[in-house]
Scaffold this motif. Structure first.
Motif, PDB file in Angstrom:
ATOM      1  N   SER A  57      -4.515  66.078  49.440  1.00  0.00           N
ATOM      2  CA  SER A  57      -4.963  65.707  48.094  1.00  0.00           C
ATOM      3  C   SER A  57      -4.358  64.432  47.523  1.00  0.00           C
ATOM      4  N   ALA A  58      -3.248  63.981  48.038  1.00  0.00           N
ATOM      5  CA  ALA A  58      -2.525  62.851  47.425  1.00  0.00           C
ATOM      6  C   ALA A  58      -3.342  61.567  47.419  1.00  0.00           C
ATOM      7  N   GLU A  59      -4.123  61.329  48.443  1.00  0.00           N
ATOM      8  CA  GLU A  59      -4.902  60.090  48.508  1.00  0.00           C
ATOM      9  C   GLU A  59      -5.900  59.992  47.346  1.00  0.00           C
ATOM     10  N   LYS A  60      -6.546  61.101  47.012  1.00  0.00           N
ATOM     11  CA  LYS A  60      -7.505  61.115  45.903  1.00  0.00           C
ATOM     12  C   LYS A  60      -6.799  60.878  44.568  1.00  0.00           C
ATOM     13  N   VAL A  61      -5.643  61.503  44.398  1.00  0.00           N
ATOM     14  CA  VAL A  61      -4.866  61.310  43.163  1.00  0.00           C
ATOM     15  C   VAL A  61      -4.449  59.847  43.039  1.00  0.00           C
ATOM     16  N   ARG A 120      -9.574  57.762  27.278  1.00  0.00           N
ATOM     17  CA  ARG A 120      -9.267  57.323  28.646  1.00  0.00           C
ATOM     18  C   ARG A 120      -8.222  58.222  29.295  1.00  0.00           C
ATOM     19  N   ILE A 121      -7.192  58.582  28.553  1.00  0.00           N
ATOM     20  CA  ILE A 121      -6.175  59.488  29.098  1.00  0.00           C
ATOM     21  C   ILE A 121      -6.819  60.814  29.468  1.00  0.00           C
ATOM     22  N   GLY A 122      -7.686  61.319  28.601  1.00  0.00           N
ATOM     23  CA  GLY A 122      -8.385  62.568  28.888  1.00  0.00           C
ATOM     24  C   GLY A 122      -9.288  62.462  30.099  1.00  0.00           C
ATOM     25  N   ALA A 123      -9.951  61.330  30.271  1.00  0.00           N
ATOM     26  CA  ALA A 123     -10.824  61.137  31.428  1.00  0.00           C
ATOM     27  C   ALA A 123     -10.025  61.122  32.728  1.00  0.00           C
ATOM     28  N   ILE A 124      -8.880  60.459  32.695  1.00  0.00           N
ATOM     29  CA  ILE A 124      -8.025  60.408  33.889  1.00  0.00           C
ATOM     30  C   ILE A 124      -7.555  61.807  34.272  1.00  0.00           C
ATOM     31  N   LEU A 151      -5.134  56.984  40.071  1.00  0.00           N
ATOM     32  CA  LEU A 151      -4.014  56.325  39.387  1.00  0.00           C
ATOM     33  C   LEU A 151      -4.065  54.815  39.571  1.00  0.00           C
ATOM     34  N   SER A 152      -4.428  54.345  40.744  1.00  0.00           N
ATOM     35  CA  SER A 152      -4.536  52.905  40.989  1.00  0.00           C
ATOM     36  C   SER A 152      -5.635  52.273  40.141  1.00  0.00           C
ATOM     37  N   ILE A 157      -2.845  51.082  32.287  1.00  0.00           N
ATOM     38  CA  ILE A 157      -2.278  51.818  31.146  1.00  0.00           C
ATOM     39  C   ILE A 157      -0.989  52.561  31.509  1.00  0.00           C
ATOM     40  N   VAL A 158      -0.555  52.439  32.764  1.00  0.00           N
ATOM     41  CA  VAL A 158       0.655  53.130  33.205  1.00  0.00           C
ATOM     42  C   VAL A 158       1.882  52.299  32.853  1.00  0.00           C
ATOM     43  N   ILE A 159       2.781  52.906  32.076  1.00  0.00           N
ATOM     44  CA  ILE A 159       4.043  52.261  31.712  1.00  0.00           C
ATOM     45  C   ILE A 159       5.097  52.543  32.784  1.00  0.00           C
TER      46      ILE A 159
END
Length: 83
Positions: A19-23, A60-64, A27-28, A33-35
């Motif tokens: 599953s990590a590749e999809k996550v 956007r946060i909710g969509a992610i 994220l990429s 928006i990632v601090i």
């Protein structure tokens, strides 16, 4: 004007080999928006724990988190900062 928030997202990936590749793809795609990001592998339990601090619109946060939550073997929770 769209409301923006700072939030912490915690992602637990069971069976990271599957599953990590999809996550990471999601994220990429949303890296702007990632601090901060912290990823901790935990091979003893066959887990990977990812913590994100994000600053973006609530939508956007909710969509992610919605997209990530649909991936098999993945749990995601979000906490919004009270500003």
């Amino acid at each position: 004007m769209e409301q923006k928030s700072v939030a912490v997202i915690v992602i637990i990936v069971r069976k990271p080999d599957e599953s990590a590749e999809k996550v990471n793809k999601i994220l990429s795609e949303n890296g702007d928006i990632v601090i901060a990001r912290l990823g901790v592998p935990y091979p003893k339990r066959e887990l990977c724990i990812i913590t994100l601090v994000v600053d973006g619109s609530n939508d956007r946060i909710g969509a992610i988190t919605g997209k990530i939550g649909q991936i098999p073997n993945v749990t995601v929770k979000t906490t919004f900062a009270k500003l």
